[in-house]
Design a protein around this motif. Structure first.
Motif, short mmCIF file in Angstrom:
data_model
loop_
_atom_site.label_atom_id
_atom_site.label_comp_id
_atom_site.label_asym_id
_atom_site.label_seq_id
_atom_site.Cartn_x
_atom_site.Cartn_y
_atom_site.Cartn_z
N TRP A 57 0.84 -1.21 0.00
CA TRP A 57 0.00 0.00 0.00
C TRP A 57 0.87 1.26 0.00
O TRP A 57 0.62 2.20 -0.74
N LYS A 58 1.92 1.25 0.82
CA LYS A 58 2.81 2.40 0.90
C LYS A 58 3.53 2.63 -0.43
O LYS A 58 3.61 3.76 -0.92
N THR A 59 4.04 1.57 -1.02
CA THR A 59 4.74 1.68 -2.30
C THR A 59 3.79 2.15 -3.40
O THR A 59 4.15 2.98 -4.24
N MET A 60 2.57 1.64 -3.37
CA MET A 60 1.57 2.01 -4.36
C MET A 60 1.23 3.50 -4.26
O MET A 60 1.16 4.20 -5.27
N MET A 61 1.05 4.02 -3.06
CA MET A 61 0.70 5.43 -2.88
C MET A 61 1.87 6.33 -3.26
O MET A 61 1.69 7.38 -3.87
N GLN A 62 3.08 5.93 -2.89
CA GLN A 62 4.24 6.76 -3.20
C GLN A 62 4.48 6.85 -4.70
O GLN A 62 4.68 7.95 -5.24
N SER A 63 4.44 5.72 -5.38
CA SER A 63 4.71 5.77 -6.82
C SER A 63 3.55 6.42 -7.57
O SER A 63 3.76 7.12 -8.56
N GLY A 64 2.30 6.21 -7.11
CA GLY A 64 1.17 6.86 -7.74
C GLY A 64 1.22 8.36 -7.60
O GLY A 64 0.98 9.10 -8.56
N GLY A 65 1.54 8.85 -6.42
CA GLY A 65 1.63 10.29 -6.21
C GLY A 65 2.76 10.93 -6.97
O GLY A 65 2.61 12.01 -7.54
N THR A 66 3.90 10.24 -7.01
CA THR A 66 5.05 10.78 -7.72
C THR A 66 4.79 10.85 -9.22
O THR A 66 4.98 11.90 -9.85
N PHE A 67 4.35 9.75 -9.80
CA PHE A 67 4.12 9.74 -11.24
C PHE A 67 2.95 10.64 -11.61
O PHE A 67 2.97 11.28 -12.67
N GLY A 68 1.94 10.70 -10.76
CA GLY A 68 0.82 11.60 -11.02
C GLY A 68 1.25 13.06 -11.04
O GLY A 68 0.78 13.84 -11.88
N THR A 69 2.14 13.44 -10.14
CA THR A 69 2.64 14.81 -10.10
C THR A 69 3.41 15.14 -11.37
O THR A 69 3.23 16.21 -11.96
N PHE A 70 4.26 14.23 -11.80
CA PHE A 70 5.02 14.48 -13.02
C PHE A 70 4.13 14.55 -14.25
O PHE A 70 4.34 15.36 -15.14
N MET A 71 3.11 13.68 -14.31
CA MET A 71 2.20 13.74 -15.45
C MET A 71 1.37 15.03 -15.44
O MET A 71 1.10 15.61 -16.49
N ALA A 72 0.95 15.48 -14.26
CA ALA A 72 0.20 16.73 -14.16
C ALA A 72 1.07 17.91 -14.61
O ALA A 72 0.59 18.79 -15.34
N PHE A 73 2.31 17.90 -14.21
CA PHE A 73 3.22 18.97 -14.63
C PHE A 73 3.42 18.94 -16.14
O PHE A 73 3.41 19.98 -16.80
N GLY A 74 3.57 17.75 -16.70
CA GLY A 74 3.74 17.62 -18.14
C GLY A 74 2.52 18.09 -18.91
O GLY A 74 2.64 18.74 -19.96
N MET A 75 1.34 17.78 -18.41
CA MET A 75 0.12 18.23 -19.08
C MET A 75 -0.04 19.75 -18.96
O MET A 75 -0.55 20.40 -19.85
N GLY A 76 0.41 20.30 -17.83
CA GLY A 76 0.36 21.76 -17.67
C GLY A 76 1.29 22.47 -18.62
O GLY A 76 0.96 23.52 -19.18
N VAL A 77 2.47 21.90 -18.85
CA VAL A 77 3.41 22.47 -19.79
C VAL A 77 2.86 22.35 -21.21
O VAL A 77 3.04 23.25 -22.04
N HIS A 78 2.18 21.26 -21.46
CA HIS A 78 1.61 21.01 -22.80
C HIS A 78 0.49 21.99 -23.14
O HIS A 78 0.30 22.31 -24.30
N CYS A 79 -0.25 22.45 -22.13
CA CYS A 79 -1.31 23.44 -22.38
C CYS A 79 -0.68 24.70 -22.89
O CYS A 79 -1.11 25.56 -23.44
#
Length: 79
Positions: A57-79
């Motif tokens: 559960w801990k590994t799942m939350m950490q990797s989900g939050g990290t990759f989600g943050t990077f994808m959100a930043f990438g989509m923001g740059v793409h806008c």
């Protein structure tokens, strides 16, 4: 402020909606990767039971939050 209109008359999603969508997609992908990597690493060192589930559960939350943050930043740059 004018709205962007698609080819069939529907409005396009806003930049904030793109960022949200990027975070959700990245979080889902990161959580799936976290389940796989967490399970294999915990089973390799011999964890079982509730300790195993807590670590996955801990590994799942950490990797989900990290990759989600990077994808959100990438989509923001793409806008």
């Amino acid at each position: 402020m004018s709205m962007a209109v698609g080819p069939y008359g529907q409005s396009q999603p806003s930049c904030f909606n793109h960022v949200k969508m990027g975070f959700v997609m990245g979080c889902a992908l990161g959580m799936a990767a976290g389940v796989l990597s967490g399970t294999f690493s915990c089973l390799r060192i011999g964890m079982w039971g509730l300790k195993l589930m807590g670590r996955i559960w801990k590994t799942m939350m950490q990797s989900g939050g990290t990759f989600g943050t990077f994808m959100a930043f990438g989509m923001g740059v793409h806008c």
